[in-house]
Every structure is written in C-alpha cells, then in structure tokens.
Design a protein around this motif. Structure first.
Motif, PDB file in Angstrom:
ATOM      1  N   ALA A 221      -8.013   8.282  -3.509  1.00 48.87           N
ATOM      2  CA  ALA A 221      -6.840   7.479  -3.888  1.00 48.87           C
ATOM      3  C   ALA A 221      -6.642   6.335  -2.895  1.00 48.87           C
ATOM      4  CB  ALA A 221      -5.597   8.363  -3.955  1.00 48.87           C
ATOM      5  N   ARG A 222      -6.820   6.633  -1.608  1.00 49.74           N
ATOM      6  CA  ARG A 222      -6.674   5.579  -0.593  1.00 49.74           C
ATOM      7  C   ARG A 222      -7.739   4.500  -0.755  1.00 49.74           C
ATOM      8  NH1 ARG A 222      -5.115   8.681   5.085  1.00 49.74           N
ATOM      9  NH2 ARG A 222      -3.163   9.603   4.355  1.00 49.74           N
ATOM     10  N   ILE A 223      -8.971   4.909  -1.072  1.00 46.31           N
ATOM     11  CA  ILE A 223     -10.062   3.939  -1.246  1.00 46.31           C
ATOM     12  C   ILE A 223      -9.791   3.042  -2.457  1.00 46.31           C
ATOM     13  CG2 ILE A 223     -12.493   3.706  -1.936  1.00 46.31           C
ATOM     14  CD1 ILE A 223     -13.047   6.221  -0.180  1.00 46.31           C
ATOM     15  N   VAL A 224      -9.354   3.648  -3.567  1.00 44.92           N
ATOM     16  CA  VAL A 224      -9.079   2.845  -4.779  1.00 44.92           C
ATOM     17  C   VAL A 224      -7.991   1.818  -4.465  1.00 44.92           C
ATOM     18  CG1 VAL A 224      -8.171   2.881  -7.137  1.00 44.92           C
ATOM     19  CG2 VAL A 224      -9.805   4.634  -6.410  1.00 44.92           C
ATOM     20  N   LEU A 225      -6.932   2.267  -3.792  1.00 46.72           N
ATOM     21  CA  LEU A 225      -5.844   1.345  -3.459  1.00 46.72           C
ATOM     22  C   LEU A 225      -6.345   0.213  -2.556  1.00 46.72           C
ATOM     23  CD1 LEU A 225      -2.888   0.520  -3.592  1.00 46.72           C
ATOM     24  CD2 LEU A 225      -2.410   2.103  -1.708  1.00 46.72           C
ATOM     25  N   GLU A 226      -7.170   0.563  -1.561  1.00 44.76           N
ATOM     26  CA  GLU A 226      -7.749  -0.469  -0.692  1.00 44.76           C
ATOM     27  C   GLU A 226      -8.605  -1.450  -1.487  1.00 44.76           C
ATOM     28  OE1 GLU A 226     -10.122   0.737   2.807  1.00 44.76           O
ATOM     29  OE2 GLU A 226      -8.440   2.082   3.198  1.00 44.76           O
ATOM     30  N   ASP A 227      -9.409  -0.889  -2.417  1.00 42.31           N
ATOM     31  CA  ASP A 227     -10.313  -1.720  -3.225  1.00 42.31           C
ATOM     32  C   ASP A 227      -9.562  -2.781  -4.013  1.00 42.31           C
ATOM     33  OD1 ASP A 227     -12.641  -0.567  -2.463  1.00 42.31           O
ATOM     34  OD2 ASP A 227     -13.061   0.449  -4.350  1.00 42.31           O
ATOM     35  N   ILE A 228      -8.441  -2.387  -4.609  1.00 39.74           N
ATOM     36  CA  ILE A 228      -7.784  -3.309  -5.555  1.00 39.74           C
ATOM     37  C   ILE A 228      -6.497  -3.907  -5.002  1.00 39.74           C
ATOM     38  CG2 ILE A 228      -8.776  -2.149  -7.566  1.00 39.74           C
ATOM     39  CD1 ILE A 228      -6.113  -0.787  -8.060  1.00 39.74           C
ATOM     40  N   GLY A 229      -6.030  -3.421  -3.852  1.00 39.96           N
ATOM     41  CA  GLY A 229      -4.695  -3.803  -3.396  1.00 39.96           C
ATOM     42  C   GLY A 229      -4.609  -5.038  -2.498  1.00 39.96           C
ATOM     43  N   THR A 230      -5.737  -5.564  -2.035  1.00 44.34           N
ATOM     44  CA  THR A 230      -5.639  -6.785  -1.231  1.00 44.34           C
ATOM     45  C   THR A 230      -5.337  -7.958  -2.164  1.00 44.34           C
ATOM     46  OG1 THR A 230      -7.978  -7.354  -1.439  1.00 44.34           O
ATOM     47  CG2 THR A 230      -7.379  -5.899   0.379  1.00 44.34           C
ATOM     48  N   PRO A 231      -4.646  -8.995  -1.651  1.00 45.46           N
ATOM     49  CA  PRO A 231      -4.255 -10.104  -2.539  1.00 45.46           C
ATOM     50  C   PRO A 231      -5.438 -10.690  -3.317  1.00 45.46           C
ATOM     51  CG  PRO A 231      -3.150 -10.322  -0.424  1.00 45.46           C
ATOM     52  CD  PRO A 231      -4.102  -9.160  -0.298  1.00 45.46           C
ATOM     53  N   LYS A 232      -6.589 -10.819  -2.644  1.00 47.20           N
ATOM     54  CA  LYS A 232      -7.747 -11.416  -3.307  1.00 47.20           C
ATOM     55  C   LYS A 232      -8.254 -10.513  -4.442  1.00 47.20           C
ATOM     56  CE  LYS A 232     -12.294 -13.306  -2.295  1.00 47.20           C
ATOM     57  NZ  LYS A 232     -13.356 -13.445  -1.282  1.00 47.20           N
TER      58      LYS A 232
ATOM     59  N   GLY B  18      -2.339   0.299 -12.658  1.00 53.82           N
ATOM     60  CA  GLY B  18      -1.114  -0.161 -13.309  1.00 53.82           C
ATOM     61  C   GLY B  18      -0.143  -0.759 -12.312  1.00 53.82           C
ATOM     62  N   ARG B  19       0.060  -0.071 -11.181  1.00 54.95           N
ATOM     63  CA  ARG B  19       0.991  -0.552 -10.156  1.00 54.95           C
ATOM     64  C   ARG B  19       0.546  -1.895  -9.594  1.00 54.95           C
ATOM     65  NH1 ARG B  19       4.061   2.436  -6.499  1.00 54.95           N
ATOM     66  NH2 ARG B  19       4.999   4.256  -7.434  1.00 54.95           N
ATOM     67  N   VAL B  20      -0.733  -2.001  -9.268  1.00 58.44           N
ATOM     68  CA  VAL B  20      -1.226  -3.240  -8.667  1.00 58.44           C
ATOM     69  C   VAL B  20      -1.135  -4.382  -9.682  1.00 58.44           C
ATOM     70  CG1 VAL B  20      -3.330  -4.381  -7.850  1.00 58.44           C
ATOM     71  CG2 VAL B  20      -2.654  -2.170  -6.893  1.00 58.44           C
ATOM     72  N   LEU B  21      -1.551  -4.113 -10.925  1.00 55.59           N
ATOM     73  CA  LEU B  21      -1.484  -5.162 -11.952  1.00 55.59           C
ATOM     74  C   LEU B  21      -0.057  -5.630 -12.177  1.00 55.59           C
ATOM     75  CD1 LEU B  21      -4.098  -3.785 -14.513  1.00 55.59           C
ATOM     76  CD2 LEU B  21      -4.151  -6.057 -13.459  1.00 55.59           C
ATOM     77  N   MET B  22       0.886  -4.688 -12.228  1.00 55.09           N
ATOM     78  CA  MET B  22       2.276  -5.029 -12.501  1.00 55.09           C
ATOM     79  C   MET B  22       2.976  -5.618 -11.266  1.00 55.09           C
ATOM     80  SD  MET B  22       2.890  -3.996 -15.718  1.00 55.09           S
ATOM     81  CE  MET B  22       4.661  -3.738 -15.861  1.00 55.09           C
ATOM     82  N   GLY B  23       2.344  -5.525 -10.109  1.00 47.47           N
ATOM     83  CA  GLY B  23       2.972  -6.037  -8.891  1.00 47.47           C
ATOM     84  C   GLY B  23       4.008  -5.084  -8.312  1.00 47.47           C
ATOM     85  N   HIS B  24       3.848  -3.780  -8.603  1.00 47.42           N
ATOM     86  CA  HIS B  24       4.766  -2.770  -8.092  1.00 47.42           C
ATOM     87  C   HIS B  24       4.347  -2.413  -6.660  1.00 47.42           C
ATOM     88  CE1 HIS B  24       7.983  -0.110  -9.052  1.00 47.42           C
ATOM     89  NE2 HIS B  24       7.296   0.996  -8.860  1.00 47.42           N
ATOM     90  N   PRO B  25       5.257  -2.557  -5.680  1.00 47.33           N
ATOM     91  CA  PRO B  25       4.860  -2.290  -4.291  1.00 47.33           C
ATOM     92  C   PRO B  25       4.264  -0.885  -4.149  1.00 47.33           C
ATOM     93  CG  PRO B  25       7.066  -3.253  -4.381  1.00 47.33           C
ATOM     94  CD  PRO B  25       6.672  -2.932  -5.796  1.00 47.33           C
ATOM     95  N   THR B  26       3.098  -0.783  -3.549  1.00 46.63           N
ATOM     96  CA  THR B  26       2.356   0.478  -3.478  1.00 46.63           C
ATOM     97  C   THR B  26       1.683   0.579  -2.123  1.00 46.63           C
ATOM     98  OG1 THR B  26       1.916   0.300  -5.848  1.00 46.63           O
ATOM     99  CG2 THR B  26       0.553   1.854  -4.620  1.00 46.63           C
ATOM    100  N   ASP B  27       1.912   1.712  -1.438  1.00 45.29           N
ATOM    101  CA  ASP B  27       1.254   1.886  -0.151  1.00 45.29           C
ATOM    102  C   ASP B  27       0.539   3.229  -0.110  1.00 45.29           C
ATOM    103  OD1 ASP B  27       3.171   3.800   0.304  1.00 45.29           O
ATOM    104  OD2 ASP B  27       4.437   2.490   1.518  1.00 45.29           O
ATOM    105  N   GLN B  28       0.002   3.551   1.090  1.00 46.17           N
ATOM    106  CA  GLN B  28      -0.799   4.758   1.227  1.00 46.17           C
ATOM    107  C   GLN B  28      -0.023   6.016   0.848  1.00 46.17           C
ATOM    108  OE1 GLN B  28      -2.449   6.227   5.138  1.00 46.17           O
ATOM    109  NE2 GLN B  28      -4.179   5.019   4.441  1.00 46.17           N
ATOM    110  N   SER B  29       1.295   6.023   1.086  1.00 46.60           N
ATOM    111  CA  SER B  29       2.062   7.231   0.758  1.00 46.60           C
ATOM    112  C   SER B  29       2.110   7.437  -0.762  1.00 46.60           C
ATOM    113  CB  SER B  29       3.475   7.156   1.352  1.00 46.60           C
ATOM    114  OG  SER B  29       4.243   6.183   0.667  1.00 46.60           O
TER     115      SER B  29
END
Lengths: 197, 197
Positions: A93-104, A163-174
């Motif tokens: 889950a942390r890797i997926v978030l890192e993969d897609i969560g940076t602004p670029k 979904g969270r990243v696409l929608m711009g919903h703030p999402t962190d490691q927790s």
C-alpha cells in the motif's frame, strides 16, 4: 490501450527516438497541465518529425496513455515479500501511494484517465497489479496463512489509493496503512467463517 | 473548487443564463471529449456572451468542475434507509455506480478529475458522501447494529467505484454488491473483536 511494442524491446536509433519522445512528454507534463500537449509540441521538444509520432500512436491520447503506463508500472515490479501477509499488504500500500502520489505522477495518472474514452478492460496498470496480487496471495497460501482474493486487494487497497489520488483527496502513509489493515481483516474474517466447516 | 453560489439559489434572468450554460456544457460533453471544450464554444452554444462566463468562472476548468459536481451530487440526496446495514450498503453501492457509471456521467467525472491541479480536500462530491455515510452509520448504531467507520465506507465502497469508473475498469452490479458485502464484513468483524472485551 496501445498495440505498440514496449520501448525496452526496441534497440538502437529507434529506442533513442522513443526515449526522446517519452522524455519530452514527461518534461511537458511536468511543466503544466496535459491539455496544452499536442503531437507537434511533443515532436518539437523531442526533436523528431511529427509524422513519426502520428504514424506510431495515431493521436496524442494514445501516446499519453503509453507514457503514463510506463511511468506508473515499472517492468519487473513484484509485490513486496516481507514474510507475512500483514507486512506485505502494508509495504505494498505504501509503495502504490508513493508510485502515484507525487505531483508529477498524479499529473500522469490524471492525463491517462482524461485520455480514456469508454472502458479500458485490459489497462496495463491494473493488469500488472493483478499479477502482483496473485503472486502475493500464492506466497501467503504457501505459508499456511489465509489470503484475501485478488479482487479484494485490487478493490480495497489499490483502487482506494487510485481514487483518492485522482480525486485530489489528501492521502498519507497512515491511510495506506489503514487500507492494508482492512484487507488483512477481510482475509482473517475468511478464517473465522471457514474454521467451523 | 468554486466559490460561486449554487445555481438553485439565484433567480430570474441570472438563473436562466446559468441554466443555459450548464445545459451547453452537458450537451457538449455528451457529444465528445472534454479537451474540445473552450469558453467561447460553451458561450456560443449557450447563446451568452463569453465575457459573462470568464467573469464568473475565470477558466473552463472551474466551470467544468462546477457542472461535474452538480451532475454527480444531487442536492438533498440521502443514503438509502432499508432497515438493515446489509441492505443500506448494497443499495448505496448500486446507486453510486448508477450515478457515475453511465457514459455521460463518466465523461463528467473524468473532466472533473482532469480539471484538478493538486489536492481538492473539500471536493463537494466526497463531502456529500461523507455526510450520507455519517447518517447511515447513525441509523445503524441506533438499531443496535455495529457499523463500519465513515472512512471504511468512503474507502471500500465509494472510492473503489470511483477508481474503477475513472480507470475504465468494467464494473457491474455484482461488483457493487461485492464491495457492500466486504464493508459489511469489516463492520461485523468489529463485533467479533469487541465481543470479548
């Protein structure tokens, strides 16, 4: 979806041209919003003839999708192997978030989605995640642990993050950790339900 | 995000102009992909002066986002009240999928996401769903049933449906039902875990 061969299987001049095109798209995406991108703009930045882009990809959407897929799924990626289902899910889950969560990367992902028209049932991003989920489950079962299903991993760990990243919903490691814990709970529940059989 | 007042609170000529603009955006979105949409195109179709669109929304992305939000969240929507958590979750998952899964609504949703730049922490689409989830949970607890958390409903029922639709992953009612059953399982697991206390 694209029917072209992946970049890494071509060599020499052709590979250099592709690399220049991918890099140009990456730079241009990094500089602004994807609606400013056209094939002539990409061609100029990459220093190639627009005709060779039109010939290979047909339109800018197809090129953007291919670049987005390349950016979002690293070839040879494997699900983490930490020795326990709980550890694997949390690490993944942390890797997926890192993969897609940076602004670029988020910009790539949004450009990819905006380029979609209708369904994309064989979307390489998801196909790759399904392969990884299957490997993770096989290792879990081999250790004698009960495992969630592929669909549960895709729908309750991968999709909420997309979904969270696409929608711009703030999402962190927790949040990633919480999703992993819920998927673990779903797998453990299967133990409870099947233990009485 | 937009700071303009919602359409329904304005009256008379102003409301008719807004209605014409919303309708024009809806028609144009229905006819093709959002990257063909510009303020002059919308203004021509709506029969209004482009200046009044620029004055109110600034750019096309802000207008698209406002229309998308209006199309995706019906004012006064409430979570279904079927008398049981299982029934409420299943009915709601089906409604969310219906809301966003038609080709026209999917186009709206993709246009909204493409218009995003960075985070949108107060996205009205999600804020509305959170209010509905809270109501559903309050009713569940009032009946003496254990309920999932708001985050579990958002992340395991709403977000997977948004993610699937945005990514173009084929999704039907059986997928919605499966998500609802998993959220129910998470809530029931809380019973099992807390029963021994």
């Amino acid at each position: 979806m694209t029917s072209t061969a992946p970049l890494r299987r071509t060599g020499g001049r052709s590979a250099r041209v592709l690399d220049a095109i991918y890099t140009a798209v990456g730079q241009l995406m990094g500089e602004g919003k994807p609606d400013r991108l056209t094939i002539p703009v990409v061609a100029e930045r990459a220093g190639v003839n627009p005709t060779s882009i039109y010939r290979r990809w047909g339109d800018i959407d197809e090129l953007l999708e291919e670049v987005a897929v390349a950016a979002l799924t690293k070839d040879g990626d494997r699900a983490p192997d930490t020795g326990s289902l709980a550890g694997d899910l949390q690490a993944w889950a942390r890797i997926v978030l890192e993969d897609i969560g940076t602004p670029k990367r988020t910009r790539y992902l949004r450009a990819m989605v905006a380029a979609r028209d209708g369904l994309a049932p064989d979307c390489p991003c998801l196909a790759q995640r399904r392969v990884m989920a299957t490997e993770l489950i096989e290792r879990t079962v081999a250790r004698g642990e009960r495992a969630p299903s592929v669909e549960q991993i895709i729908d309750h760990l991968v999709m909420p993050l997309y979904g969270r990243v696409l929608m711009g919903h703030p999402t962190d490691q927790s949040d990633a950790d919480r999703l992993a814990a819920d998927v673990l709970a779903l797998a453990e529940r299967e133990v409870a339900r099947t233990a009485g059989r």
